[in-house]
Design an enzyme around this catalytic site. Structure first.
Site, short mmCIF file in Angstrom:
data_model
loop_
_atom_site.label_atom_id
_atom_site.label_comp_id
_atom_site.label_asym_id
_atom_site.label_seq_id
_atom_site.Cartn_x
_atom_site.Cartn_y
_atom_site.Cartn_z
N HIS A 49 19.81 36.13 -66.68
CA HIS A 49 19.15 35.82 -65.50
C HIS A 49 18.40 36.91 -65.76
CE1 HIS A 49 23.57 35.09 -63.44
NE2 HIS A 49 22.50 33.71 -63.77
N MET A 50 17.42 37.32 -66.57
CA MET A 50 16.12 38.04 -66.53
C MET A 50 15.37 37.69 -65.07
SD MET A 50 13.72 39.00 -69.48
CE MET A 50 14.40 39.66 -70.61
#
Ligand SMILES: Cc1cc2nc3c(=O)[nH]c(=O)nc-3n(C[C@H](O)[C@H](O)[C@H](O)COP(=O)(O)OP(=O)(O)OC[C@H]3O[C@@H](n4cnc5c(N)ncnc54)[C@H](O)[C@@H]3O)c2cc1C
Length: 536
Positions: free
Chosen positions: A458-459
Site C-alpha cells: 500500500h505504498m
C-alpha cells in the site's frame, strides 16, 4: 513531428485511468493515456487469472503483468514488491478490498492539502465514484458511479467464527466499513461482482466506452519528462524498440508510488546531490522525492484448519476484517491495526492449483493477515542510476521504531486470541505460528515478526503534497509539482501518509479529484459531477 496532446497521463492504474477518463469527458481536450503494460480493449483481453477474484495470481513474483520490484523490508530482508503492469495497474491484480480512508486521515491531509481534501469533499467524491450495491441509495453513498462495490455474504464458516470471536473479545460490529463509524468487525466492501475483479480499466473504460478524444498507448514506457526551462513539455517514451517523444500542455504522472517518484528523479526533480551523483541535471531541488514513504507492514498468523473448512471454489479470497486500536477496545481512534482472515491458503491464492504447490494448497495452513495501518517509521526510495531500466532502491525500514513493534505485537497477540476463542474451536486443528513460547516474550515475538515480515503493498507518500515552502513536500493540493509548470503527480505518491485502510478506493478518488481540477483549473469541483453521464 511528435504527437501533441492537451493532457498526457503517464500510467493507467488506480488513479491514471479514472483521471484520463474524466478529463476526456471534455470533448475539446485531446488526452493521451500511456501505459507500460498491455492495454486490452475489452474484458476478454485480460488474462483470466487477473479477472478471477477468488485468487491473487497476478501477485505471484514473475507474473508477466507484475513489475516484481526488489525491496528490503528491513535491512537484510529482501522482498518482491508486486505492482500491476497492465491497463488497470495494481487494481488489476489486487485483493479487491475497496475501502474508504477514515475521517481522521482526511482531517490530517486537509491540514496540508486544504479544503479540497476535507472529509466532506472526500465523501462526495467517494459517493460519486461508486455503485454501492448494498447502501447506494443512502446519503454518503452512491449508486451511479463506475465502480461496483459489494459486501460479500458473511456465510463462510471462517467468517461466522470471526464475527463471533471478535464479539467474544468485546470488539464492536462495523456493518459498513465505508461509513464513518467506529472501527470493528464487519464485511469488507469489495470491487468484486459476479466473481470478477473490476479493475479501473474495466469500470471506467470498457464498461463506459473509450471517448474518441482519448488515445490509449499500451506497451509504451515513459522514460523521463522533458522540459523547456521550468515548463514540462512532453515525455520521452520507449515502445516497439524505439525511443520517441510525446508532447503535451500538461503532463500528469500516475505511474504509482514507486514509478512516479522514479520518473521525477529521472527527470531531475528530487534531492539535488543524489541527482548529480548519478549525472542527472537538476531541474528542481526537491529533497522530499522518495523520502519518508509509508505503507502497511504485515505478518501472517498461521493456523491449520480442520478437514472441510477450506473450499477453494468460493469466488472470494476474504469476506470480513477487524479494524481496531492498539490501545485496546477502550481506546478511541480510526483503527491503526487490521486483521484479515484469508479463506484459502496463500499458496493456492497465488497459483490456483496450477502449480504443484497450489494443488497441495487446500491441505495447507490458512492465514490471518495482521497489519499495522499507521506506521511511525518511514521508508526511502533512492535513485541508483540515470538509466530508467534500473529500478530505484526501496528501503521500507519496517518496524524500525519501538512504537510500531509494540502495536504490531498487540495485533499478533489479538489474532492468536481470536483463533483461541470458543467460536474458532470447531475450525482450528492447531495454531501453527507464532508458538506460545514466542508469544510470551516481546523479544522473541519481535524476532518472529522480523523473520515473517511482509507488506500489504500500500505504498504512499513518495511525492507528498504540502506547501511549497516545506522542503519535504513535492506537490500542491492538486498534484502540481512545486516550481514546475505543466507537471502534476496524481496517485498515492501524493498522500502524506498511507490511508489507515486499503488505498485502492483512495487512489481512484485522487484520479477524480485531480481530474476535476484539471477540468476547471480552479476549485477542484468538476463542471459536471463525476458519475453523471456526458451529454455528447
Ligand atoms: C497484489 C496487490 C494487492 C493489493 N490489494 C489491495 C486491496 O485489496 N485493497 C486496496 O485498497 N489496495 C490494494 N492494493 C493497493 C492498490 O491496488 C494500489 O494502492 C493502487 O492500485 C494504486 O494506484 P496507483 O494508480 O497509484 O498505481 P497502480 O495502480 O500501480 O498504477 C500504476 C500504473 O502505471 C504504469 N506505469 C508505471 N510506470 C510507467 C511508465 N514509466 N510508463 C508508463 N506506464 C507506467 C503501471 O504499469 C501501472 O499500470 C494492492 C496492491 C497489490 C500490488
Amino acid at each position: 513531428m511528435p504527437e501533441h496532446y492537451d493532457v498526457v497521463v503517464v500510467g493507467g492504474g488506480g488513479s491514471g485511468v479514472p483521471l484520463a477518463a474524466r478529463v476526456a469527458e471534455d470533448p475539446d481536450r485531446r488526452v493521451a493515456l500511456i501505459e507500460a503494460g498491455p492495454a486490452p480493449g475489452d474484458r476478454a483481453g485480460y488474462p483470466s487469472e487477473l479477472l478471477d477474484a477468488g485468487t491473487v495470481q497476478g501477485a505471484m513474483p514473475g507474473h508477466p503483468n507484475n513489475w516484481s520490484f526488489l525491496a528490503e523490508l528491513t535491512p537484510g530482508r529482501p522482498y518482491s514488491i508486486a505492482r500491476g503492469r497492465i491497463l488497470g495497474g495494481s487494481t488489476a491484480l489486487n485483493g479487491g478490498y475497496f475501502v474508504r480512508a477514515p475521517k481522521e486521515d482526511f482531517d490530517q491531509w486537509a491540514r496540508v492539502g486544504g479544503p479540497a481534501w476535507s472529509f466532506a469533499e472526500a465523501t462526495r467524491l467517494y459517493s460519486a465514484l461508486e455503485a454501492d450495491q448494498d447502501f447506494g441509495a443512502v446519503p454518503g453513498h452512491g449508486s451511479a458511479g463506475p465502480v461496483p462495490v459489494q459486501r460479500p455474504p458473511q456465510s463462510h464458516s471462517i467468517t461466522r467464527a470471526f464475527h463471533q470471536a471478535a464479539r467474544e473479545l468485546g470488539f464492536p460490529e462495523e456493518p459498513d466499513k465505508n461509513a464513518d463509524g467506529e472501527p470493528g468487525v464487519g464485511p469488507v466492501p469489495m470491487n468484486v461482482a459476479g466473481g470478477l475483479r473490476w479493475n479501473t480499466a474495466l469500470t471506467y473504460l470498457v464498461s463506459r466506452g473509450v471517448p474518441a478524444n482519448l488515445t490509449i498507448l499500451g506497451q509504451t514506457r515513459v522514460r523521463r519528462v522533458l522540459f523547456e526551462g521550468a515548463r514540462a513539455v512532453g515525455v520521452e517514451v520507449h515502445s516497439d524498440g524505439k525511443v520517441s517523444v510525446i508532447q503535451g500542455n500538461e503532463i500528469v504522472l500516475c505511474a504509482g508510488a514507486i514509478q512516479s517518484a522514479h520518473l521525477l528523479l529521472l527527470s531531475g526533480i528530487g534531492p539535488a546531490a543524489a541527482l548529480r551523483a548519478q549525472g542527472i541535471p537538476v531541474t528542481a531541488d526537491r529533497p522530499g522525492v522518495g523520502a519518508g514513504f509509508t505503507d502497511h507492514p504485515e505478518v501472517a498468523v498461521r493456523w491449520t484448519p480442520r478437514r472441510g473448512v477450506v473450499d477453494t471454489t468460493v469466488p472470494r479470497i476474504m469476506e470480513s476484517s477487524l479494524n481496531f486500536n492498539a490501545g485496546g477496545q477502550q481506546a478511541s481512534g480510526a483503527g491503526d491495526l487490521e486483521i484479515l482472515p484469508m479463506l484459502k491458503p496463500m499458496s493456492y491464492l497465488l497459483s490456483a492449483g496450477t502449480s504443484r504447490v497450489g494443488r497441495a494448497g487446500h491441505r495447507e495452513d490458512l492465514e490471518f493477515l495482521v497489519a499495522l495501518q499507521e506506521e511511525h517509521a518511514r521508508g526511502r526510495l533512492t535513485i541508483l542510476s540515470a538509466n530508467p531500466d534500473v529500478q530505484p532502491r526501496l528501503e521500507y525500514n519496517y518496524l524500525a521504531v519501538e512504537s510500531d513493534r509494540q502495536r504490531m505485537r498487540y495485533a499478533v497477540r489479538t489474532a492468536v486470541a481470536l483463533l483461541s476463542t470458543r467460536a474458532f474451536r470447531p475450525l482450528v486443528a492447531r495454531i501453527t505460528e507464532p508458538l506460545p513460547a514466542v508469544l510470551a516474550h516481546d523479544h522473541l515475538l519481535d524476532e518472529w515478526m522480523q523473520s515473517n515480515l511482509g507488506t500489504a503493498l500500500h505504498m504512499s507518500g513518495t511525492a507528498r503534497m504540502g506547501p511549497r515552502h516545506d522542503p519535504d513536500s513535492v506537490v500542491d493540493s492538486f498534484g502540481r509539482v512545486h516550481g514546475i509548470h505543466g507537471l502534476r503527480v496524481a496517485d498515492t505518491s501524493i498522500l502524506p501518509t498511507a490511508p489507515r485502510r486499503g488505498p485502492a478506493a483512495t487512489a481512484v478518488l485522487i484520479g477524480e479529484l485531480v481530474a476535476g481540477h484539471l477540468r476547471t483549473g480552479a476549485s477542484g469541483r468538476p463542471d459536471r459531477a463525476p458519475g453523471q453521464p456526458t451529454t455528447r
